[in-house]
Design a protein around this motif. Structure first.
Motif, PDB file in Angstrom:
ATOM      1  N   ILE A 254     -12.405 -57.102  35.990  1.00  0.00           N
ATOM      2  CA  ILE A 254     -11.963 -56.155  37.032  1.00  0.00           C
ATOM      3  C   ILE A 254     -11.895 -56.875  38.373  1.00  0.00           C
ATOM      4  O   ILE A 254     -12.858 -57.514  38.801  1.00  0.00           O
ATOM      5  N   ASN A 255     -10.760 -56.763  39.024  1.00  0.00           N
ATOM      6  CA  ASN A 255     -10.543 -57.438  40.307  1.00  0.00           C
ATOM      7  C   ASN A 255     -11.080 -56.629  41.480  1.00  0.00           C
ATOM      8  O   ASN A 255     -11.428 -55.444  41.339  1.00  0.00           O
ATOM      9  N   HIS A 256     -11.089 -57.305  42.629  1.00  0.00           N
ATOM     10  CA  HIS A 256     -11.651 -56.704  43.852  1.00  0.00           C
ATOM     11  C   HIS A 256     -10.595 -55.954  44.657  1.00  0.00           C
ATOM     12  O   HIS A 256      -9.438 -56.347  44.731  1.00  0.00           O
ATOM     13  N   SER A 257     -11.045 -54.876  45.309  1.00  0.00           N
ATOM     14  CA  SER A 257     -10.251 -54.271  46.394  1.00  0.00           C
ATOM     15  C   SER A 257     -11.221 -53.815  47.478  1.00  0.00           C
ATOM     16  O   SER A 257     -12.345 -53.396  47.178  1.00  0.00           O
ATOM     17  N   CYS A 258     -10.777 -53.913  48.745  1.00  0.00           N
ATOM     18  CA  CYS A 258     -11.648 -53.447  49.844  1.00  0.00           C
ATOM     19  C   CYS A 258     -11.696 -51.919  49.858  1.00  0.00           C
ATOM     20  O   CYS A 258     -12.599 -51.322  50.444  1.00  0.00           O
ATOM     21  N   LEU A 259     -10.688 -51.281  49.267  1.00  0.00           N
ATOM     22  CA  LEU A 259     -10.714 -49.814  49.116  1.00  0.00           C
ATOM     23  C   LEU A 259     -10.546 -49.520  47.622  1.00  0.00           C
ATOM     24  O   LEU A 259      -9.467 -49.129  47.162  1.00  0.00           O
ATOM     25  N   ASP A 292     -17.415 -56.676  47.971  1.00  0.00           N
ATOM     26  CA  ASP A 292     -17.980 -56.950  49.299  1.00  0.00           C
ATOM     27  C   ASP A 292     -19.098 -55.982  49.649  1.00  0.00           C
ATOM     28  O   ASP A 292     -19.445 -55.101  48.865  1.00  0.00           O
ATOM     29  N   LYS A 293     -19.660 -56.163  50.851  1.00  0.00           N
ATOM     30  CA  LYS A 293     -20.762 -55.289  51.269  1.00  0.00           C
ATOM     31  C   LYS A 293     -20.346 -54.420  52.449  1.00  0.00           C
ATOM     32  O   LYS A 293     -21.172 -54.015  53.270  1.00  0.00           O
ATOM     33  N   GLY A 294     -19.049 -54.211  52.599  1.00  0.00           N
ATOM     34  CA  GLY A 294     -18.564 -53.297  53.625  1.00  0.00           C
ATOM     35  C   GLY A 294     -18.488 -53.901  55.016  1.00  0.00           C
ATOM     36  O   GLY A 294     -18.434 -53.180  56.015  1.00  0.00           O
ATOM     37  N   GLU A 295     -18.465 -55.250  55.097  1.00  0.00           N
ATOM     38  CA  GLU A 295     -18.423 -55.890  56.410  1.00  0.00           C
ATOM     39  C   GLU A 295     -17.058 -55.669  57.080  1.00  0.00           C
ATOM     40  O   GLU A 295     -16.083 -55.341  56.400  1.00  0.00           O
ATOM     41  N   PRO A 296     -16.965 -55.948  58.410  1.00  0.00           N
ATOM     42  CA  PRO A 296     -15.647 -55.945  59.056  1.00  0.00           C
ATOM     43  C   PRO A 296     -14.756 -57.023  58.422  1.00  0.00           C
ATOM     44  O   PRO A 296     -15.255 -57.919  57.726  1.00  0.00           O
ATOM     45  N   TYR A 297     -13.473 -56.965  58.720  1.00  0.00           N
ATOM     46  CA  TYR A 297     -12.488 -57.755  57.969  1.00  0.00           C
ATOM     47  C   TYR A 297     -12.786 -59.255  57.913  1.00  0.00           C
ATOM     48  O   TYR A 297     -12.804 -59.856  56.833  1.00  0.00           O
ATOM     49  N   ASP A 298     -13.022 -59.898  59.078  1.00  0.00           N
ATOM     50  CA  ASP A 298     -13.194 -61.361  59.074  1.00  0.00           C
ATOM     51  C   ASP A 298     -14.404 -61.781  58.238  1.00  0.00           C
ATOM     52  O   ASP A 298     -14.335 -62.728  57.458  1.00  0.00           O
ATOM     53  N   ALA A 299     -15.510 -61.062  58.418  1.00  0.00           N
ATOM     54  CA  ALA A 299     -16.734 -61.393  57.663  1.00  0.00           C
ATOM     55  C   ALA A 299     -16.501 -61.151  56.177  1.00  0.00           C
ATOM     56  O   ALA A 299     -16.945 -61.929  55.323  1.00  0.00           O
ATOM     57  N   ARG A 300     -15.758 -60.097  55.890  1.00  0.00           N
ATOM     58  CA  ARG A 300     -15.481 -59.746  54.494  1.00  0.00           C
ATOM     59  C   ARG A 300     -14.648 -60.850  53.838  1.00  0.00           C
ATOM     60  O   ARG A 300     -14.938 -61.312  52.749  1.00  0.00           O
ATOM     61  N   ARG A 301     -13.641 -61.290  54.577  1.00  0.00           N
ATOM     62  CA  ARG A 301     -12.754 -62.324  54.049  1.00  0.00           C
ATOM     63  C   ARG A 301     -13.542 -63.620  53.807  1.00  0.00           C
ATOM     64  O   ARG A 301     -13.372 -64.285  52.800  1.00  0.00           O
ATOM     65  N   ALA A 302     -14.444 -63.926  54.762  1.00  0.00           N
ATOM     66  CA  ALA A 302     -15.242 -65.155  54.626  1.00  0.00           C
ATOM     67  C   ALA A 302     -16.131 -65.073  53.386  1.00  0.00           C
ATOM     68  O   ALA A 302     -16.207 -66.017  52.597  1.00  0.00           O
ATOM     69  N   ARG A 326     -16.444 -49.911  60.556  1.00  0.00           N
ATOM     70  CA  ARG A 326     -17.422 -50.645  59.729  1.00  0.00           C
ATOM     71  C   ARG A 326     -18.621 -51.089  60.561  1.00  0.00           C
ATOM     72  O   ARG A 326     -19.756 -51.105  60.078  1.00  0.00           O
ATOM     73  N   CYS A 327     -18.382 -51.456  61.841  1.00  0.00           N
ATOM     74  CA  CYS A 327     -19.519 -51.812  62.720  1.00  0.00           C
ATOM     75  C   CYS A 327     -20.371 -50.567  62.966  1.00  0.00           C
ATOM     76  O   CYS A 327     -21.611 -50.624  62.956  1.00  0.00           O
ATOM     77  N   GLN A 328     -19.679 -49.445  63.191  1.00  0.00           N
ATOM     78  CA  GLN A 328     -20.423 -48.198  63.447  1.00  0.00           C
ATOM     79  C   GLN A 328     -21.262 -47.803  62.231  1.00  0.00           C
ATOM     80  O   GLN A 328     -22.401 -47.348  62.359  1.00  0.00           O
ATOM     81  N   ILE A 329     -20.692 -48.007  61.046  1.00  0.00           N
ATOM     82  CA  ILE A 329     -21.420 -47.675  59.816  1.00  0.00           C
ATOM     83  C   ILE A 329     -22.705 -48.493  59.745  1.00  0.00           C
ATOM     84  O   ILE A 329     -23.779 -47.972  59.450  1.00  0.00           O
ATOM     85  N   ARG A 330     -22.609 -49.793  60.094  1.00  0.00           N
ATOM     86  CA  ARG A 330     -23.798 -50.650  60.022  1.00  0.00           C
ATOM     87  C   ARG A 330     -24.854 -50.191  61.039  1.00  0.00           C
ATOM     88  O   ARG A 330     -26.039 -50.069  60.726  1.00  0.00           O
ATOM     89  N   VAL A 359     -17.761 -40.916  59.509  1.00  0.00           N
ATOM     90  CA  VAL A 359     -17.153 -42.260  59.604  1.00  0.00           C
ATOM     91  C   VAL A 359     -16.841 -42.799  58.206  1.00  0.00           C
ATOM     92  O   VAL A 359     -15.790 -43.401  57.988  1.00  0.00           O
ATOM     93  N   LEU A 360     -17.761 -42.580  57.261  1.00  0.00           N
ATOM     94  CA  LEU A 360     -17.524 -43.062  55.886  1.00  0.00           C
ATOM     95  C   LEU A 360     -16.277 -42.403  55.303  1.00  0.00           C
ATOM     96  O   LEU A 360     -15.453 -43.066  54.676  1.00  0.00           O
TER      97      LEU A 360
END
Ligand SMILES: C[S@@+](CC[C@H](N)C(=O)[O-])C[C@H]1O[C@@H](n2cnc3c(N)ncnc32)[C@H](O)[C@@H]1O
Length: 461
Positions: A254-259, A292-302, A326-330, A359-360
């Motif tokens: 199963i592949n990944h998706s951010c959503l 991923d762990k729900g990070e903002p885009y750049d961190a997620r991509r890294a 995503r920052c607000q969620i954290r 927000v979620l």
């Protein structure tokens, strides 16, 4: 105030022909029995019993959840006898689905008052006839595909991702797509000590077919250590923060998706990983989970790039808004986890939970299931710490329902939430403070959904 009693229909009836027929026969018996009784009146869409709190029986059985009334106090005169008779007749048609309850005996209804009130409101509008998609659905009102136990997916090449799982049928939200035992599990998933030789030993214990399946899994780290490369590419943690990982024949495709449209979770009782649809998946759509762990885009991509150089994700349509959410969620997560605030400023912690919910929902739309389950459990803990069993039970119920969708009824976490919904006082934090002390049954009745939410989240109180 006063004591309520009645019965609930559990599970509720389907729209299928069998349940419809049974309900119609039940209604006919009730009509016949009370034909000459002035207290029982036929309305266009339901029967009203003009005693007690005027309990109703709708003509459409799938809408029915509860028949009940206050049985104490001056207006209750005689209502208990009606409840008893209707319950007995219902029992003949629906057997153990008819669950009698009586607050006086400390036996509570299964449904909460908000869903019951919503069901009462639906009696007024006759439902539209839905065209069944199969004979089985017409007869039983259930999804025939899942009953046939056909695999809901096929393994196919997916553009730029290698292999992947693709839905063969429409899959409903909450449906279990797959449940699978691992080839093996490994300790220290993320540490250097995961050696080639220890994996080789585990591999030897597998059948030839399993060994072939394992070796055919994708490896992002080819080189001197092929076995650990496969494990690093494919292993999923057995539990959200576990360092133990499992490798699976099919789930690892199963592949990944951010959503994502599916959720993976480890069932520690069954010792298997399950995949559930967290929103409706159309036939032909790829089935995805999140790595991923729900990070903002750049961190997620890294993070994902560390997993695989080829794992490239597209930025969300409105990158700035998504990153801000995503920052607000954290931040909200951190604030909710602060035990000092839970003890001394629980109103703020609960308000944070409410903000987090919004927000979620905005960020993940209807795919926020597991995160929402955790948030409701947080709200449960805040409420029960201060002795509010009524709200705690309502929050546990919501956590339970979210867990059913993303983990299934048999997950130990789901069962734990069910236990807390029924007996919130069992939680270890109960009794730490009496600040909000409220009995479990003290849920206000007759509120519409806006009013109920206001009560639940203590807004404006
Ligand atoms: C667990 S495997 C999934 C199955 C894999 N596609 C295969 O062919 O066996 C994980 C690997 O699949 C690929 N992959 C997963 N999700 C992807 C995505 N969204 N975009 C590109 N590649 C992806 C990456 O190579 C990743 O390391």
């Amino acid at each position: 105030m006063g004591i309520d009693a009645g019965f609930d229909m559990v599970p509720r009836l389907s729209k299928g022909a069998v349940d419809r027929q049974n309900w119609q026969s039940f209604i006919e018996v009730i009509k016949g029995h009370y034909e000459k009784d002035d207290q029982v009146e036929l309305k266009p869409n339901y029967i009203v019993f003009k005693v007690g709190e005027h309990p109703l029986l709708p003509f459409e059985g799938h809408k029915f959840l509860r028949f009940s009334s206050k049985i104490s106090g001056s207006h209750a005169n005689g209502v208990e006898e009606y409840i008893d008779t209707v319950r007995r007749v219902a029992k003949v048609s629906f057997g153990s689905r008819v669950r009698a309850w009586n607050e006086g005996a400390d036996i509570w209804g299964i449904y909460n008052w908000q869903e019951v009130n919503d069901s009462f409101r639906s009696y007024e509008q006759p439902g539209e006839f839905e065209i069944p998609t199969s004979i089985a659905q017409y007869v039983f009102g259930t999804d025939p595909i899942s009953d046939l136990n056909l695999p809901l997916f096929s393994v196919q090449p997916v553009t730029d991702k290698g292999k992947g799982l693709v839905a063969r049928f429409n899959i409903g939200k909450g449906e279990r797509i797959l449940s699978e035992k691992p080839f093996f599990t490994t300790q220290n998933l993320f540490s250097e000590s995961m050696t080639e030789s220890s994996i080789a030993t585990k591999l030897k214990a597998l059948s030839k077919t399993e060994q072939r399946q394992f070796l055919s899994l994708h490896n992002n780290f080819p080189g001197k250590h092929p076995f650990s490369g496969i494990v690093r590419t494919n292993a999923l943690p057995c539990g959200s923060d576990s360092v133990i990982g499992g490798v699976y024949p099919t789930i690892c495709l199963i592949n990944h998706s951010c959503l994502p449209n599916a959720h993976n979770s480890w069932n520690s009782d069954a010792k298997c990983e399950t995949i559930h649809a967290i929103r409706r998946i159309k036939a032909g759509e790829e089935i995805t989970i999140s790595y991923d762990k729900g990070e903002p885009y750049d961190a997620r991509r890294a993070t994902l790039k560390m997993h695989s150089a080829s794992l490239c994700i597209l930025p969300p349509v409105d990158l700035q808004a998504s990153d801000a959410r995503r920052c607000q969620i954290r931040l909200l997560d951190e604030a909710i986890g602060d035990p000092e605030r839970v003890i001394n400023r629980p109103e703020e912690s609960l308000a944070n939970c409410h903000s987090l919910l919004r927000v979620l929902e905005e960020e993940y739309k209807d795919g926020a299931g597991a995160l929402i389950a955790r948030l409701y459990y947080d709200a449960f803990q805040i409420s029960i710490t201060h002795g509010d069993q009524a709200r705690a039970s309502a929050f546990a119920e919501r956590a339970f329902k979210s867990r059913v969708i993303c983990e299934g009824e048999d997950s130990p976490e789901t069962q734990n939430m069910k236990g807390l919904m029924e007996k919130p006082a069992m939680h270890r934090n109960f009794g730490a403070s009496k600040r909000w002390r409220t009995a479990k049954g003290l849920v206000p009745k007759g509120l519409d959904s806006v009013g109920f939410e206001k009560w639940l989240w203590r807004r404006g109180s």
